[in-house]
Design a protein around this motif. Structure first.
Motif, short mmCIF file in Angstrom:
data_model
loop_
_atom_site.label_atom_id
_atom_site.label_comp_id
_atom_site.label_asym_id
_atom_site.label_seq_id
_atom_site.Cartn_x
_atom_site.Cartn_y
_atom_site.Cartn_z
N GLN A 16 -6.93 -1.18 -6.47
CA GLN A 16 -7.47 -0.95 -5.23
C GLN A 16 -6.76 -1.03 -4.10
O GLN A 16 -7.03 -0.31 -2.83
N VAL A 17 -5.76 -1.59 -4.06
CA VAL A 17 -4.71 -1.64 -2.76
C VAL A 17 -4.21 -0.45 -2.84
O VAL A 17 -4.17 0.30 -1.48
N GLY A 20 -6.76 2.07 -1.61
CA GLY A 20 -7.11 1.90 -0.15
C GLY A 20 -6.26 2.30 0.75
O GLY A 20 -6.74 3.12 1.78
N TRP A 21 -4.85 2.14 0.56
CA TRP A 21 -3.77 2.77 1.45
C TRP A 21 -3.70 4.17 1.48
O TRP A 21 -3.59 4.87 2.43
N GLN A 23 -5.91 6.39 0.57
CA GLN A 23 -7.32 6.97 1.23
C GLN A 23 -7.31 6.94 2.72
O GLN A 23 -7.43 7.61 3.36
N ALA A 24 -6.88 5.57 3.26
CA ALA A 24 -6.88 5.44 4.63
C ALA A 24 -5.57 6.16 5.34
O ALA A 24 -5.92 6.55 6.56
N LEU A 144 -4.65 -4.84 2.79
CA LEU A 144 -5.57 -3.67 2.82
C LEU A 144 -5.67 -3.13 4.26
O LEU A 144 -5.39 -3.99 5.31
N SER A 146 -8.05 -2.31 6.06
CA SER A 146 -8.91 -3.15 7.04
C SER A 146 -8.67 -4.61 7.23
O SER A 146 -9.41 -5.16 8.01
N SER A 147 -7.68 -5.17 6.76
CA SER A 147 -7.40 -6.57 6.83
C SER A 147 -6.46 -6.76 8.23
O SER A 147 -6.04 -5.79 8.77
#
Length: 160
Positions: A16-17, A20-21, A23-24, A144, A146-147
């Motif tokens: 997921q990490v 997440g990166w 995709q972002a 992440l 969003s963190s």
């Protein structure tokens, strides 16, 4: 090669990490700079199995990674991954340009102190973080996209 993110994460390519990166930031390519895994075909293949669909990846030595990045004029959005501060410092010494580094996850160990929820470091590693920060590398501890961001350079500058 357009470096969109340099990340320190002792898990390297991890579920997921990485998703997440990628995709972002619209990451199209992952480059793992790791001397041990680069020469271990079994570990290399296991690591590459975790690459998200639609993203290419390679595992190279630290020296080869710096050489490839510096020689490439590709516009492909790339994430560079290393496992810890020593590898990051070696990558910088090998000529990889870096101004900001995402420090995502460095697991706990008996000789390591907790710096943030996800980042732990030995006294030697804290020294490496300090040296990188003193050389002008912005160290952003952030798990992440969003963190919230923690300024790791400032944090290790106050450690004793």
């Amino acid at each position: 090669m357009r470096i969109s993110l340099i990340r320190v994460d002792d898990r390297l390519i991890h579920g997921q990490v990485v998703m997440g990166w990628t995709q972002a930031l619209g990451i199209e390519q992952i480059l793992v700079a790791d001397d041990e895994i680069a020469v271990d075909e079994t570990q290399k293949q296991l690591l590459l199995m975790a690459v998200p669909a639609g993203v290419t990846a390679d595992v190279l030595t630290i020296a080869d990674s710096a050489t490839i990045v510096n020689a490439s004029d590709s516009a492909v959005s790339t994430m560079v991954l290393v496992r810890g501060p020593a590898e990051l410092a070696a990558l910088r010494s090998a000529g990889m340009p870096m101004s900001t580094v995402n420090v995502g996850n460095v697991h706990t160990a008996p000789e390591r102190k907790r710096l943030t929820k996800e980042v732990h470091a030995s006294d030697e590693e804290i020294g490496i973080w300090r040296d990188l920060a003193a050389a002008g590398v912005r160290l952003e501890a952030r798990w992440l996209p969003s963190s919230p961001v923690t300024d790791l350079g400032r944090l290790v500058g106050t450690q004793s």
